[in-house]
Every structure is written in C-alpha cells, then in structure tokens.
Write an enzyme that holds these catalytic residues in place. Structure first.
Site, PDB file in Angstrom:
ATOM      1  N   GLY A  47     -22.212 -17.873   7.262  1.00 36.25           N
ATOM      2  CA  GLY A  47     -22.474 -19.046   6.438  1.00 36.25           C
ATOM      3  C   GLY A  47     -23.920 -19.122   6.014  1.00 36.25           C
ATOM      4  CB  THR A  49     -24.497 -24.037   8.221  1.00 36.43           C
ATOM      5  OG1 THR A  49     -24.459 -22.657   8.605  1.00 36.43           O
ATOM      6  CG2 THR A  49     -24.745 -24.123   6.720  1.00 36.43           C
ATOM      7  N   GLY A  50     -25.911 -24.346  11.385  1.00 35.27           N
ATOM      8  CA  GLY A  50     -25.628 -24.602  12.794  1.00 35.27           C
ATOM      9  C   GLY A  50     -24.940 -23.474  13.523  1.00 35.27           C
ATOM     10  CE  LYS A  51     -25.391 -18.491  10.234  1.00 30.26           C
ATOM     11  NZ  LYS A  51     -25.878 -19.530   9.311  1.00 30.26           N
ATOM     12  CG  HIS A 104     -38.670 -32.023 -19.631  1.00 30.74           C
ATOM     13  ND1 HIS A 104     -38.479 -30.837 -20.301  1.00 30.74           N
ATOM     14  CD2 HIS A 104     -38.044 -31.873 -18.432  1.00 30.74           C
ATOM     15  CE1 HIS A 104     -37.771 -30.010 -19.556  1.00 30.74           C
ATOM     16  NE2 HIS A 104     -37.496 -30.616 -18.404  1.00 30.74           N
ATOM     17  CD  GLU A 105     -38.454 -34.507 -15.429  1.00 29.73           C
ATOM     18  OE1 GLU A 105     -37.235 -34.505 -15.172  1.00 29.73           O
ATOM     19  OE2 GLU A 105     -39.177 -33.513 -15.216  1.00 29.73           O
ATOM     20  CG  HIS A 113     -33.332 -33.315 -17.547  1.00 32.75           C
ATOM     21  ND1 HIS A 113     -32.602 -32.191 -17.848  1.00 32.75           N
ATOM     22  CD2 HIS A 113     -34.611 -32.887 -17.352  1.00 32.75           C
ATOM     23  CE1 HIS A 113     -33.392 -31.127 -17.844  1.00 32.75           C
ATOM     24  NE2 HIS A 113     -34.622 -31.529 -17.547  1.00 32.75           N
TER      25      HIS A 113
END
Length: 664
Positions: free
Chosen positions: A229, A233-235, A451-452, A455
C-alpha cells in the site's frame, strides 16, 4: 557488538602507541650527535694539548664520571671553537674521581697519568678497555620489532574481517545477526481504520496461539503475509500490533540490512535469521521494505549475478524449499508490490497479499479521534468535518495534522486547540508553512487572486467539478497562492464527464489569466495545474479508453524496476499511434480549457467578487465562496469563526449571516 568495537579500539590504540615510541627513538638516534670513542690515552693527550692552547682550563662543556660502569662521558671543547662528544671506558676505579669531576678548575690536576696511576695503585702505563659490543641477537631483534608489529596488525585486521563475514563482529563493525526480537506494547485496539487487514492478521495470530483448533479441521497456517500500500497507511504499525498480540518471538529485520559490502553476506544472513527463528518456533519474522531485495530477477544491469539476487534466491529457498517451516510465519511490508518477483508472491511463500489502502472519510475520523486522545480541543471542533476536509490523507499525515495543531497551540499559548490551528495544520501538511514575510507586488498579488478565483468559478459552475474549499493568496511552499479543491463526494470510479469537469477545474486559473490579462501576460502559476490536467488526459486516452482511439490500452506497465520507466521502456507503439495519442490528449485539454473559458466569461462578475474578497481577506473558505455565488456580494466581515467553520452540507450560511447582521 559495542563491546567488540570498544575492544578493537583499545588494541588499535596500543599498536599506535608502540609504533609511536619506536619511531620516536629511531628518529632520535638518527639525528643525535655522533659520539667519539676515546681511550684513556687519547683523552689525556687531548687534555694536554688543550693545556698548551687554553688558559682558562675550561676543557669540557660537560663531563660525567660513572664509577658503576667505569666510563667517562662528556663534551670536549676543541681549540678551533668546536666541540666533540666522547665516551671512555676503563678498568680503573673512578669512584674517587666522581666527586670532583664537576669542578673544572681541578680537572687539569686530576686528569693526568700520574693521578690515575696513584689513585688506583696501578703501576705501569695506562690501558684502555675495549668498548662494550652489543649483543648481535638483541640488535637483530630490535630491528625486527617494526616488521613484527606490522605483520601483527595485518593478521589482526584479516582475522577481524573473517569474523565479520562469519557474523561475529570485527574491525569494521558487523554483528552476529540482522534480526531483532521486538517486544511491542501495541495492540490491534490501538489502530483505527484498517479493519480488513486487522481481521486477516488476527486470524493468523489466533492460529499461532491455538494451533489445535485449526489442525483439527485440516487447515495449515499461511506461510507469509504481504502488506502492500501507499506510504504512511500503517503497515509497520500493523506489524508492531502483531508483535504485541502474539505471545511468540517476533523478529524484525530490514530487507536492506541483508545486502552489504561483502559478496555472500546477504544469503548468509538470511540463513542465520531463519535458522534462529526455527529454533524458537512458533515465531514471526517481519521483513520491512521487502522491495529492497525482492525485485524481479534478471532485470538489473548485473543480470542474475549480483548480491541482491543471491539474497533473494536464498530467501525463496528458506521460505518454501526442502526444509519445513512449521510454526514460522513471514510478514513483509512494501510500497512497491508491482515490482516484486513472481516467485516471491506465489502461494506457499506469501499466501496472503493484503492491501493497506488510504482511509476513507469514516476511517479518517476514527484516526483523528485516536490521535486526539489526551489533547484538549475547543467544543466546536468536529472531527467529522476535518475528515471531510482531508481526502487522500494517510494515517501518518492525519497524525501529523494533530501534532502540528498541538505545536501551533503551544506557539500561540492557547490552552486548547481551536479550529484555526487545525485548519492551519492541514495547510502546513499539504503545502508547507505560509511565507507571510515574502514581498509581493500589488500587481502580482492581483494576478494570483484572479488565478485562484478562476478555479473557484469553474468548480462552482461545472457539474462534477472539484469544489474549492479554501483559497489563499498567501504563498506556501513554492506556490504564490494555494487552493484546496475536493470533489463533492469521494469516489472510487469516475465517469468521463467527471474527469472532463476535473480537468476544466484545473484549467480555470489559466483561463482567468487569459481573459483578464490576454495571451501575452499569462504567468507560470498554472504549471502545476497543467501537469495534473495532462496526466489525467493521458490516462483517459492510454488506460481508460475514453477517446476516439477506442477502448485500447496504449501504455504498458512492464518497465524495468531498476532502470525506471523512461530508460527501460520498450514501446511497441508506432510513431503514428504515438502521434494520435498526443492529438487526443491535446483535444481533451483544449476542450476542457474552452469550457472553463466560456464559464468564466459568463460569470465575470462572480470572478471579480471572489478576487476582491481574496485581496481583502487573503484567505477565504468554501462557505464564503458559496455565499458570494448565491448572493453575488461579499459576505460580512464579522462572522464568528466557529460559525464559519461549521459543516456547510445544509447550506445554512445564509442563516448565519442573518444572525450576524442582527447582532450588529
């Protein structure tokens, strides 16, 4: 290992001291003054000649009479203003002379043949004794000492290397093994989210605790579990929890520690680790970052003869070879399951491949609450809303958000963590800290605001587009401005219309610049937007089959895991097909850009209002943008922060504005 290193340094220090002493005396003897060996007659004759040419009777710079060795040593003043170091050995008794030898005034009376003869009751002429000759064996031994020391050091270093290669430590470090027995206090209850991976691993842990229950049904324990993963993610956390839950030895080893300088060390260490685990079975071996040794064989520059592949071959044999691994469980973690060797991930080695993915909105809320334990928050902090604002965040990033909020609370000396600090923490994790001290001209700031705002306008008006949840014109990281765009709902499958809307949202900033400033005045601020839009368009053509080229995959994912995609890409596509792919990508981008341009031209007043709000406040959030779009006017300034940050799912900002207006 530390004791071996300390002992090695002690021996090195001793050898250096001995060599230093030998060099010191060798150099001293090399540069020392040459000593003349005089007989008694030569000494007395030199004194007689000095009497004839000297009136002060200072014949010696220094003189020593040693009655124990019957020797006279000193430095004689020559008549030509030079000096000579001498030594004289005799069989006469010099004890009576030693008391007055330092008085040079009487030396002329003492050092005469008559005095020597009378003082020692010797008749006849004076006789000299031959100079003592050193033992030849001792001279050879002394001259051999440096060579012997050098040989000793070389043998010692060689033995240290041999010990290290055998896993017993040595001069260059090394240790007996690479695995560590881990005792963890983590439990599965300490992990939020990841319910499916926890269930899979819990079953194996239960097998280790109660093997009889499974053996009665004829079930065998899986040989290995592979956790794959994205990063964070916590492996590894799952592995720590497994160590805390299982009452069996838990061996932790990093895959990169198997491969080192000496050829054959990797395979040997694999045998050592697994052999030790077999002695203590049932046991668990956790290999972190498995891709360091588990990549596909035969693809590297060295072919199949490099150290990494020998290590992998040994691991394959140990996991499922002629030897039984009863009671031995392998758990591995990697971010690159796509590059692993097929022989490694087949059943019988890693039977279960568990994907530990990014958490969804519900799991993010659980993770936030878990990391918020023991910390004080304001009553209006809603972790469900925070989870909705952090799509795509991993567990590690969510933990970092809470930690950054705590640090901001300490910096600002607030007793509790408020919404503003959490909001700032999210921005810091995503884009870095704000650069409020950066000097920006008014013209550049206005362009960033347009610009923002572009969006935001496209996100509001295009169905399925990314909605802007927050806009700021305060620089963060390498960007002059920053906007947080998120889909209305988290999806796992996206339609063609959704992807077109997303690309149009990305192109909104460039479209706004062209409309306001013209083609010749557009800026570099759209670089990241163009990159993301092009990536989506390329995947639409080459992977998703969403173009006129049809449902055909034009991109092969069989590149070398060592040389990378660019160096090892053996494209089977013709130049004509590649040209058609580029034309389709261009068509998608231009279509989305035209859509964004059309929407902004139709809503130029909304663009101006959002721009004005940005220049006035520098930062505005999604609720304010929605209010501007609905009422076509700027929201009041005095909106309480706790009201403004509430969830806007019910679109209740209008009532909040009305309440605020009534308060005024």
């Amino acid at each position: 290992m530390k004791q071996n290193i300390k002992r090695n340094w002690i021996w090195i220090l001793i050898v250096m001291i001995v060599i230093g002493i030998i060099l010191y005396f060798s150099i001293r003897n090399l540069f020392s003054t040459k000593v003349a060996e005089w007989s008694i007659s030569e000494l007395l004759n030199n004194i007689e000649r000095a009497k004839e040419n000297t009136t002060d009777a200072l014949y010696f710079k220094e003189i020593t009479v040693n009655p124990f060795t019957n020797s006279i040593t000193g430095v004689f003043n020559n008549t030509d203003n030079t000096s000579t170091s001498f030594v004289t050995y005799t069989n006469l008794d010099l004890l009576r002379l030693s008391g007055v030898a330092s008085d040079q005034g009487v030396i002329s009376k003492i050092f005469t043949p008559e005095v020597f003869l009378t003082a020692n009751n010797v008749s006849g002429s004076l006789k000299s004794v031959a100079t003592p000759q050193p033992n030849p064996f001792l001279g050879i031994l002394i001259s051999s000492v440096p060579v012997l020391i050098l040989i000793f050091v070389m043998v010692w270093i060689y033995r240290s290397q041999v010990k290290m290669m055998n896993g017993q430590g040595g001069a260059f470090g090394g240790d007996k093994g690479t695995a560590q027995i881990i005792k963890s206090d983590k439990k599965f209850t300490d992990i939020a989210g990841n319910k499916e991976p926890i269930e899979e691993i819990s079953e194996v842990v239960d097998y280790l605790k109660n093997p009889g229950k499974y053996q009665q049904s004829g079930a065998r324990m899986p040989h290995g579990i592979l956790l794959g993963g994205p990063p964070g993610t916590g492996k590894t956390l799952l592995a720590k929890a497994t160590a805390g839950e299982a009452n069996v030895p838990f061996y932790f080893v990093s895959a990169s520690s198997f491969v080192e300088l000496f050829v054959g060390m990797g395979a040997k260490r694999v045998r050592q680790v697994i052999s030790e685990a077999r002695k203590n079975s049932p046991a668990i071996i956790f290999i972190d970052e498995l891709d360091a040794i588990g990549r596909t064989r035969g693809s590297g520059i060295g072919g199949g003869h490099d150290e990494r592949e020998q290590t992998l071959n040994q691991l394959l044999v140990e996991m499922d070879g002629m030897k039984e691994n009863s009671g031995l469980l392998f758990i591995a973690a990697t971010n690159r399951t796509d590059v692993l060797d097929p022989a490694l991930i087949r059943p019988g080695r890693f039977d279960r491949i568990i994907t530990v993915g990014l958490p969804d909105v519900k799991e993010r809320e659980e993770i936030l609450k878990l990391h918020a334990k023991g910390k004080r928050f304001e009553s209006n902090v809603d972790f469900a809303n925070i989870a909705k604002r952090t799509p795509g965040f991993s567990g590690a990033q969510l933990e970092n958000v809470i930690n950054e909020a705590v640090l901001l609370s300490i910096r600002e000396d607030t007793k509790v963590i408020n919404l503003y600090q959490i909001d700032e923490a999210i921005d810091r994790v995503m884009s870095g800290p704000a650069k409020k001290s950066r000097t920006i001209t008014k013209e550049e700031l206005t362009m960033v605001a347009y610009h923002e705002a572009g969006h935001a306008v496209v996100g509001i008006k295009v169905p399925g587009g990314n909605k802007v949840q927050k806009i700021t014109i305060i620089p963060r990281g390498n960007a002059g401005g920053y906007n947080l765009m998120m889909p209305e709902n988290e999806k796992y499958n996206y339609s063609k219309a959704d992807l077109y809307a997303t690309i149009a949202s990305f192109m909104g900033g460039r479209a706004a610049e062209e409309i306001i400033y013209g083609d010749n005045k557009i800026s570099t601020g759209a670089a990241d937007d163009i990159k993301k839009a092009t990536s989506i368009a390329r995947r639409m053509v080459t992977q998703f089959g969403m173009s006129d080229l049809g449902p055909i995959e034009y991109q092969s994912d069989e590149g070398s895991p060592f040389l990378g995609k660019a160096l090892a890409s053996n494209s089977s596509l013709s130049n004509q097909v590649n040209h058609e792919i580029e034309l389709e990508i261009r068509k998608i981008i231009f279509t989305a850009k035209e859509q964004a341009t059309k929407i902004i031209k139709q809503n130029i007043e909304l663009l101006e209002l959002i721009k004005e709000s940005l220049l006035k406040k520098e930062t505005i959030v999604g609720e304010e943008i929605e209010y501007i779009a609905k009422h076509m006017k700027l929201p009041p300034e005095k909106i309480e922060e706790k009201d403004l940050s509430k969830n806007s799912e019910d679109n209740n900002l209008d009532s909040l504005i009305e309440k605020t207006s009534k308060k005024e």
